[in-house]
Scaffold this active site. Sequence first.
Site, PDB file in Angstrom:
ATOM      1  N   CYS A 176       6.494  49.926   8.997  1.00 22.33           N
ATOM      2  CA  CYS A 176       5.103  50.073   9.419  1.00 22.33           C
ATOM      3  C   CYS A 176       4.205  50.190   8.183  1.00 22.33           C
ATOM      4  O   CYS A 176       4.455  51.015   7.304  1.00 22.33           O
ATOM      5  CB  CYS A 176       4.977  51.314  10.290  1.00 22.33           C
ATOM      6  SG  CYS A 176       3.289  51.883  10.556  1.00 22.33           S
ATOM      7  N   GLU A 177       3.180  49.363   8.117  1.00 22.84           N
ATOM      8  CA  GLU A 177       2.322  49.380   6.931  1.00 22.84           C
ATOM      9  C   GLU A 177       1.398  50.591   6.900  1.00 22.84           C
ATOM     10  O   GLU A 177       0.768  50.861   5.883  1.00 22.84           O
ATOM     11  CB  GLU A 177       1.490  48.096   6.850  1.00 22.84           C
ATOM     12  CG  GLU A 177       0.392  47.947   7.869  1.00 22.84           C
ATOM     13  CD  GLU A 177      -0.391  46.653   7.685  1.00 22.84           C
ATOM     14  OE1 GLU A 177      -1.595  46.672   7.969  1.00 22.84           O
ATOM     15  OE2 GLU A 177       0.192  45.636   7.277  1.00 22.84           O
ATOM     16  N   HIS A 178       1.316  51.335   7.986  1.00 20.15           N
ATOM     17  CA  HIS A 178       0.433  52.508   8.023  1.00 20.15           C
ATOM     18  C   HIS A 178       1.106  53.778   7.542  1.00 20.15           C
ATOM     19  O   HIS A 178       0.443  54.676   7.037  1.00 20.15           O
ATOM     20  CB  HIS A 178      -0.097  52.720   9.450  1.00 20.15           C
ATOM     21  CG  HIS A 178      -0.879  51.566   9.967  1.00 20.15           C
ATOM     22  ND1 HIS A 178      -0.545  50.875  11.114  1.00 20.15           N
ATOM     23  CD2 HIS A 178      -1.971  50.936   9.463  1.00 20.15           C
ATOM     24  CE1 HIS A 178      -1.413  49.899  11.312  1.00 20.15           C
ATOM     25  NE2 HIS A 178      -2.279  49.913  10.328  1.00 20.15           N
ATOM     26  N   HIS A 179       2.429  53.865   7.718  1.00 19.91           N
ATOM     27  CA  HIS A 179       3.144  55.083   7.318  1.00 19.91           C
ATOM     28  C   HIS A 179       4.377  54.801   6.465  1.00 19.91           C
ATOM     29  O   HIS A 179       5.051  55.724   6.033  1.00 19.91           O
ATOM     30  CB  HIS A 179       3.562  55.877   8.559  1.00 19.91           C
ATOM     31  CG  HIS A 179       2.420  56.321   9.411  1.00 19.91           C
ATOM     32  ND1 HIS A 179       2.017  55.627  10.545  1.00 19.91           N
ATOM     33  CD2 HIS A 179       1.573  57.364   9.290  1.00 19.91           C
ATOM     34  CE1 HIS A 179       0.990  56.236  11.086  1.00 19.91           C
ATOM     35  NE2 HIS A 179       0.692  57.299  10.350  1.00 19.91           N
ATOM     36  N   GLN A 195       3.563  45.032  14.098  1.00 22.38           N
ATOM     37  CA  GLN A 195       4.453  44.211  14.911  1.00 22.38           C
ATOM     38  C   GLN A 195       3.763  42.979  15.482  1.00 22.38           C
ATOM     39  O   GLN A 195       4.360  41.899  15.555  1.00 22.38           O
ATOM     40  CB  GLN A 195       5.067  45.045  16.039  1.00 22.38           C
ATOM     41  CG  GLN A 195       6.132  44.281  16.826  1.00 22.38           C
ATOM     42  CD  GLN A 195       6.858  45.158  17.820  1.00 22.38           C
ATOM     43  OE1 GLN A 195       7.108  46.337  17.565  1.00 22.38           O
ATOM     44  NE2 GLN A 195       7.219  44.615  18.970  1.00 22.38           N
ATOM     45  N   CYS A 242       7.424  55.692  13.141  1.00 24.83           N
ATOM     46  CA  CYS A 242       6.176  56.449  12.996  1.00 24.83           C
ATOM     47  C   CYS A 242       5.741  57.033  14.338  1.00 24.83           C
ATOM     48  O   CYS A 242       4.891  57.932  14.377  1.00 24.83           O
ATOM     49  CB  CYS A 242       5.068  55.575  12.407  1.00 24.83           C
ATOM     50  SG  CYS A 242       4.651  54.127  13.394  1.00 24.83           S
ATOM     51  N   HIS A 259       9.541  52.149  16.738  1.00 32.80           N
ATOM     52  CA  HIS A 259       8.733  52.524  15.577  1.00 32.80           C
ATOM     53  C   HIS A 259       9.007  53.974  15.205  1.00 32.80           C
ATOM     54  O   HIS A 259       8.738  54.886  15.990  1.00 32.80           O
ATOM     55  CB  HIS A 259       7.244  52.333  15.883  1.00 32.80           C
ATOM     56  CG  HIS A 259       6.835  50.908  16.025  1.00 32.80           C
ATOM     57  ND1 HIS A 259       5.907  50.304  15.197  1.00 32.80           N
ATOM     58  CD2 HIS A 259       7.227  49.946  16.901  1.00 32.80           C
ATOM     59  CE1 HIS A 259       5.741  49.049  15.551  1.00 32.80           C
ATOM     60  NE2 HIS A 259       6.531  48.807  16.598  1.00 32.80           N
TER      61      HIS A 259
END
Length: 239
Positions: free
Chosen positions: A131-134, A172, A202, A200
């Site tokens: 995940c590019e956010h976490h 995704q 996250c 996920h």
Amino acid sequence: MKVEVNARGMNGKNGFHTNGLSKASNGFDSLGDNHVATSIETPLRPDAFIKSDEEKMAIIEDRFRDIMEVMGLDLTDDSLVGTPHRVAKMFVQEIFYGLNPENKPKVSVFDNKFKYGEMLVEKNINMNSFCEHHFLPIVGKAHVAYISSGEVIGLSKINRIVDYFARRPQVQERLTVQIANELKTVLKTDDVAVVIDAKHMCVSCRGIQDESSTTLTAEYSGKFKQKVVREEFLKYLSL
């Protein structure tokens, strides 16, 4: 959504204004928790590949050592002393190797000499992304189908295409579209379908901490937009 934060304190040294950090954090958390993607293309700077892999690993090793020290970990411990190097190598050469276009799989196509005119389905392809956010894992299965327009692709190459686009910080929905677009380009056909079912981390190990849910995304193009063709594909996935 763009969030700016002042990364210098009042005295000119590195640090954050408390109010600015609070406002920025709220914006960052909102964007990440909602899994918002900003584009179909993976966001990369124009100078992303000026540095060699070795240079990148050396920098990441130093920065990750700083992170560990800030967290209070004892880097003289035999178990931890090599961790910054291992993480740097993992980031550049393993879990994010898909960022570098030089690592894109070489794909050859062949004439469809058997004149096979039905859909070809490859399901349950292992998919590991982040995940590019976490920067936490996304783990699941990809299911891919296409109808040949005169050319076919080796089955293992489909797995390699999935893995290449997965091995980068991802959302995704973007990953699903990137895989479909690449297959359409390689096979010279719009008749492509991609479905991803993934868990996920996250979601499961932070925030809501829901360990049972998975996320489904799909991209249908060409003939797969027809209900009867799409339903045939989904029937194969349930076998």
